[in-house]
Design an enzyme around this catalytic site. Structure first.
Site, PDB file in Angstrom:
ATOM      1  N   GLN A 106       0.828  -1.098   0.186  1.00 30.77           N
ATOM      2  CA  GLN A 106       0.071  -0.042   0.013  1.00 30.77           C
ATOM      3  C   GLN A 106       0.849   1.170  -0.085  1.00 30.77           C
ATOM      4  OE1 GLN A 106      -3.503  -0.482   2.824  1.00 30.77           O
ATOM      5  NE2 GLN A 106      -2.050  -1.906   3.601  1.00 30.77           N
ATOM      6  N   HIS A 124      -1.248   1.323  -4.630  1.00 25.51           N
ATOM      7  CA  HIS A 124      -1.777   2.891  -4.430  1.00 25.51           C
ATOM      8  C   HIS A 124      -0.673   3.596  -5.187  1.00 25.51           C
ATOM      9  CE1 HIS A 124      -3.571   1.845  -0.257  1.00 25.51           C
ATOM     10  NE2 HIS A 124      -4.206   1.258  -1.323  1.00 25.51           N
ATOM     11  N   CYS A 135      -2.644  14.614 -20.653  1.00 31.53           N
ATOM     12  CA  CYS A 135      -1.995  13.686 -21.609  1.00 31.53           C
ATOM     13  C   CYS A 135      -1.523  12.329 -20.884  1.00 31.53           C
ATOM     14  CB  CYS A 135      -0.629  14.222 -22.434  1.00 31.53           C
ATOM     15  SG  CYS A 135       0.701  14.651 -21.463  1.00 31.53           S
ATOM     16  N   GLY A 190       2.742  -4.211   9.243  1.00 33.11           N
ATOM     17  CA  GLY A 190       2.681  -2.843   9.095  1.00 33.11           C
ATOM     18  C   GLY A 190       1.506  -2.314   8.686  1.00 33.11           C
ATOM     19  N   THR A 191       0.257  -2.618   8.810  1.00 38.04           N
ATOM     20  CA  THR A 191      -0.919  -1.881   8.464  1.00 38.04           C
ATOM     21  C   THR A 191      -2.057  -2.095   9.227  1.00 38.04           C
ATOM     22  OG1 THR A 191      -2.442  -1.863   6.530  1.00 38.04           O
ATOM     23  CG2 THR A 191      -1.645  -3.954   6.978  1.00 38.04           C
ATOM     24  N   SER A 192      -2.981  -1.123   9.405  1.00 38.26           N
ATOM     25  CA  SER A 192      -3.857  -1.173  10.363  1.00 38.26           C
ATOM     26  C   SER A 192      -5.017  -1.628   9.514  1.00 38.26           C
ATOM     27  CB  SER A 192      -4.319   0.304  10.508  1.00 38.26           C
ATOM     28  OG  SER A 192      -4.455   1.243   9.375  1.00 38.26           O
TER      29      SER A 192
HETATM   30  C1  BV8 Z   1     -11.686   2.670  -4.013  1.00 44.25           C
HETATM   31  C2  BV8 Z   1      -2.208   6.948  -1.297  1.00 44.25           C
HETATM   32  C3  BV8 Z   1     -13.428   2.224  -5.678  1.00 44.25           C
HETATM   33  C4  BV8 Z   1      -2.407   8.389  -0.941  1.00 44.25           C
HETATM   34  C5  BV8 Z   1      -3.772   5.660   0.055  1.00 44.25           C
HETATM   35  C6  BV8 Z   1     -16.226   2.666   4.018  1.00 44.25           C
HETATM   36  C7  BV8 Z   1     -15.761   1.165   4.087  1.00 44.25           C
HETATM   37  C8  BV8 Z   1     -14.768   0.574   3.283  1.00 44.25           C
HETATM   38  C9  BV8 Z   1     -14.206   1.225   2.301  1.00 44.25           C
HETATM   39  C10 BV8 Z   1     -14.478   2.441   2.049  1.00 44.25           C
HETATM   40  C11 BV8 Z   1     -15.420   3.086   2.920  1.00 44.25           C
HETATM   41  N1  BV8 Z   1     -15.571   4.591   2.425  1.00 44.25           N
HETATM   42  C12 BV8 Z   1     -14.715   4.675   1.302  1.00 44.25           C
HETATM   43  C13 BV8 Z   1     -14.004   3.266   1.270  1.00 44.25           C
HETATM   44  C14 BV8 Z   1     -13.093   3.319   0.443  1.00 44.25           C
HETATM   45  C15 BV8 Z   1     -11.827   3.905   0.452  1.00 44.25           C
HETATM   46  C16 BV8 Z   1     -11.555   3.371   2.032  1.00 44.25           C
HETATM   47  O1  BV8 Z   1     -10.907   2.222   2.182  1.00 44.25           O
HETATM   48  N2  BV8 Z   1     -11.583   4.248   3.019  1.00 44.25           N
HETATM   49  C17 BV8 Z   1     -11.060   3.928   4.424  1.00 44.25           C
HETATM   50  C18 BV8 Z   1     -10.460   4.906   4.997  1.00 44.25           C
HETATM   51  C19 BV8 Z   1     -12.471   3.379   5.108  1.00 44.25           C
HETATM   52  N3  BV8 Z   1     -11.054   3.175  -0.473  1.00 44.25           N
HETATM   53  C20 BV8 Z   1     -10.593   3.828  -1.475  1.00 44.25           C
HETATM   54  O2  BV8 Z   1     -11.327   5.062  -1.425  1.00 44.25           O
HETATM   55  C21 BV8 Z   1      -9.766   3.263  -2.625  1.00 44.25           C
HETATM   56  N4  BV8 Z   1     -10.530   3.362  -3.817  1.00 44.25           N
HETATM   57  O3  BV8 Z   1     -12.338   2.201  -3.030  1.00 44.25           O
HETATM   58  O4  BV8 Z   1     -12.200   2.659  -5.281  1.00 44.25           O
HETATM   59  C22 BV8 Z   1     -14.186   3.302  -5.276  1.00 44.25           C
HETATM   60  C23 BV8 Z   1     -14.084   4.163  -6.424  1.00 44.25           C
HETATM   61  C24 BV8 Z   1     -15.081   5.377  -6.117  1.00 44.25           C
HETATM   62  C25 BV8 Z   1     -15.781   5.472  -5.218  1.00 44.25           C
HETATM   63  C26 BV8 Z   1     -15.835   4.510  -4.128  1.00 44.25           C
HETATM   64  C27 BV8 Z   1     -15.035   3.526  -4.210  1.00 44.25           C
HETATM   65  C28 BV8 Z   1      -8.408   3.997  -2.537  1.00 44.25           C
HETATM   66  C29 BV8 Z   1      -7.793   3.891  -1.375  1.00 44.25           C
HETATM   67  C30 BV8 Z   1      -6.260   4.338  -1.665  1.00 44.25           C
HETATM   68  C31 BV8 Z   1      -6.070   5.664  -0.843  1.00 44.25           C
HETATM   69  N5  BV8 Z   1      -4.738   6.041  -0.907  1.00 44.25           N
HETATM   70  N6  BV8 Z   1      -2.628   6.196  -0.335  1.00 44.25           N
HETATM   71  C32 BV8 Z   1      -0.933   8.801   0.099  1.00 44.25           C
HETATM   72  O5  BV8 Z   1      -0.278   7.794   0.542  1.00 44.25           O
HETATM   73  O6  BV8 Z   1      -0.836   9.941   0.268  1.00 44.25           O
HETATM   74  S1  BV8 Z   1      -4.342   4.886   1.172  1.00 44.25           S
HETATM   75  C33 BV8 Z   1      -3.275   5.252   2.641  1.00 44.25           C
HETATM   76  O7  BV8 Z   1      -3.786   4.486   3.700  1.00 44.25           O
HETATM   77  C34 BV8 Z   1      -1.653   4.722   2.396  1.00 44.25           C
HETATM   78  O8  BV8 Z   1      -1.618   4.225   1.115  1.00 44.25           O
HETATM   79  C35 BV8 Z   1      -1.450   3.668   3.322  1.00 44.25           C
HETATM   80  O9  BV8 Z   1      -0.609   2.697   3.131  1.00 44.25           O
HETATM   81  C36 BV8 Z   1      -2.823   3.271   3.518  1.00 44.25           C
HETATM   82  C37 BV8 Z   1      -3.104   2.284   4.516  1.00 44.25           C
HETATM   83  O10 BV8 Z   1      -2.471   2.559   5.711  1.00 44.25           O
HETATM   84  P1  BV8 Z   1      -1.587   1.975   6.595  1.00 44.25           P
HETATM   85  O11 BV8 Z   1      -0.537   1.541   5.570  1.00 44.25           O
HETATM   86  O12 BV8 Z   1      -2.382   0.802   7.072  1.00 44.25           O
HETATM   87  O13 BV8 Z   1      -0.790   2.739   7.655  1.00 44.25           O
HETATM   88  P2  BV8 Z   1      -1.446   3.073   8.989  1.00 44.25           P
HETATM   89  O14 BV8 Z   1      -0.909   4.287   9.536  1.00 44.25           O
HETATM   90  O15 BV8 Z   1      -3.115   3.137   8.867  1.00 44.25           O
HETATM   91  O16 BV8 Z   1      -1.125   1.877   9.874  1.00 44.25           O
HETATM   92  C38 BV8 Z   1       0.337   1.746  10.055  1.00 44.25           C
HETATM   93  C39 BV8 Z   1       0.378   0.224  11.106  1.00 44.25           C
HETATM   94  O17 BV8 Z   1       1.882   0.168  10.964  1.00 44.25           O
HETATM   95  C40 BV8 Z   1      -0.416   0.535  12.078  1.00 44.25           C
HETATM   96  O18 BV8 Z   1      -0.917  -0.869  12.489  1.00 44.25           O
HETATM   97  C41 BV8 Z   1       1.039   0.472  13.187  1.00 44.25           C
HETATM   98  O19 BV8 Z   1       0.584  -0.242  14.314  1.00 44.25           O
HETATM   99  C42 BV8 Z   1       2.122  -0.382  12.510  1.00 44.25           C
HETATM  100  N7  BV8 Z   1       3.171   0.157  12.617  1.00 44.25           N
HETATM  101  C43 BV8 Z   1       3.843   1.144  13.394  1.00 44.25           C
HETATM  102  N8  BV8 Z   1       5.253   1.001  13.468  1.00 44.25           N
HETATM  103  C44 BV8 Z   1       5.469  -0.328  12.976  1.00 44.25           C
HETATM  104  C45 BV8 Z   1       4.275  -0.996  12.614  1.00 44.25           C
HETATM  105  N9  BV8 Z   1       4.339  -2.085  12.047  1.00 44.25           N
HETATM  106  C46 BV8 Z   1       5.561  -2.861  11.999  1.00 44.25           C
HETATM  107  N10 BV8 Z   1       6.545  -2.508  12.121  1.00 44.25           N
HETATM  108  C47 BV8 Z   1       6.709  -1.080  12.885  1.00 44.25           C
HETATM  109  N11 BV8 Z   1       7.783  -0.676  13.377  1.00 44.25           N
HETATM  110 ZN    ZN Z   2       0.740  16.637 -20.526  1.00 41.70          ZN
END
Ligand code: BV8
Ligand code: ZN
Length: 245
Positions: A106, A124, A135, A190-192
């Site tokens: 991700q 992503h 373009c 490493g994902t929530s």
């Molecule tokens: C889509 C790019 C179809 C941007 C990103 C309701 C229910 C279900 C889904 C949805 C809903 N409402 C809306 C949706 C769809 C939505 C979604 O899922 N929303 C969520 C928030 C509910 N999804 C979308 O929109 C996707 N598209 O569905 O298309 C569609 C089309 C049209 C209309 C509707 C639907 C697109 C999703 C992509 C979004 N873009 N990133 C950017 O990066 O700037 S997502 C973003 O979150 C990042 O990519 C990131 O990777 C991702 C997930 O977060 P995590 O990686 O899990 O990071 P987080 O901080 O959350 O967690 C970190 C974890 O690491 C923690 O658990 C922590 O404990 C742990 N950690 C910490 N330290 C360590 C560790 N682990 C190991 N070692 C360590 N040292």
């Molecule tokens: Zn262009």
């Protein structure tokens, strides 16, 4: 099975259980890059500093492209300084040991590729790439961009990243689902596990009969789906797991 230290007695039974599983698919999130100094999204404030709907959506870009570019340029600077950590490197070693292997990430930081991983599926997109809003031009650049970078065709460039509400690249999600369907070992690192459709791969792996291991210092939406949990940082837990396989 929950292992929360390198001295835990269950390491041997876990190793015995997974030793012969060599069709491996791995879902990674921001946590695997935490020890490379990159902020995760939900646990320490990246999103809190900037409200999600203010930056990572096409509407925000439409409304205020300069603000969105300032946010991504700040993140690009951090990514270009970041280096892979022992967690990324352990996955490179695991890939060499496996029969089939895919990292489904991700993350948009490109650190898996920088570490030497070969088969990386970017769900992503990548913050290292930009694409034109008009373009078909798309290219990688590590240059410092202005907050209104323009394409040669005169239109504005955008990060080549999937924003909320946008579809994932067709080939990426298809490749990810195929790798998940065919694996016998699935690591969730490493994902929530709250963002979809990425998080849906964990249920798919479980239903496909894979052995699911979560690597995370905290409990997440994935924990209930895991057969085993390595409750600790990836840079510590992964090298220990891979060295035993
Ligand atoms: C889509 C790019 C179809 C941007 C990103 C309701 C229910 C279900 C889904 C949805 C809903 N409402 C809306 C949706 C769809 C939505 C979604 O899922 N929303 C969520 C928030 C509910 N999804 C979308 O929109 C996707 N598209 O569905 O298309 C569609 C089309 C049209 C209309 C509707 C639907 C697109 C999703 C992509 C979004 N873009 N990133 C950017 O990066 O700037 S997502 C973003 O979150 C990042 O990519 C990131 O990777 C991702 C997930 O977060 P995590 O990686 O899990 O990071 P987080 O901080 O959350 O967690 C970190 C974890 O690491 C923690 O658990 C922590 O404990 C742990 N950690 C910490 N330290 C360590 C560790 N682990 C190991 N070692 C360590 N040292
Ligand atoms: Zn262009």
């Amino acid at each position: 099975m929950l292992i929360d230290s390198l001295h835990h007695p269950d390491w041997n039974s876990l190793t015995e259980r997974v030793r012969n599983l060599n069709r491996i698919a791995i879902l990674t999130g921001a946590g695997i890059s935490a020890e490379s100094g990159l902020a995760t999204f939900r646990s320490n404030g990246l999103w809190e500093n900037h409200r999600v709907e203010d930056v990572a959506t096409p509407e925000a870009f439409e409304r205020d492209p300069k603000f969105v570019w300032r946010f991504y340029n700040m993140r690009r600077e951090g990514v270009f300084k970041a280096l892979p950590n022992d967690g990324h490197r352990a996955l490179v070693e695991l890939e060499a040991k496996s029969q089939s292997f895919a990292i489904i990430t991700q993350n948009v930081d490109g650190l898996h590729q920088l570490a030497g991983s070969q088969n990386v599926i970017e769900l992503h997109g990548s913050i290292r790439r930009v694409r034109c809003t008009e373009c078909s031009k798309k290219f990688e650049t590590h240059e410092t961009l202005t907050d209104e970078p323009m394409c040669k065709c005169g239109s504005m460039l955008r990060p080549d990243i999937v924003w909320f509400g946008e579809m994932l690249p067709e080939n990426a999600i298809l490749d990810a689902r195929r790798a998940t369907e065919n694996c016998d070992l699935f690591l969730v690192i490493g994902t929530s596990a709250v963002v979809h459709p990425a998080a849906g791969l964990i249920v798919q792996a479980r239903n496909a009969g894979a052995f699911v291991i979560e690597v995370n210092p905290a409990q997440t939406e994935a924990t209930a789906l895991a057969h085993a949990v390595l409750r600790g940082p990836a840079a510590i837990m992964l090298p220990n797991l891979v060295s035993r396989l």
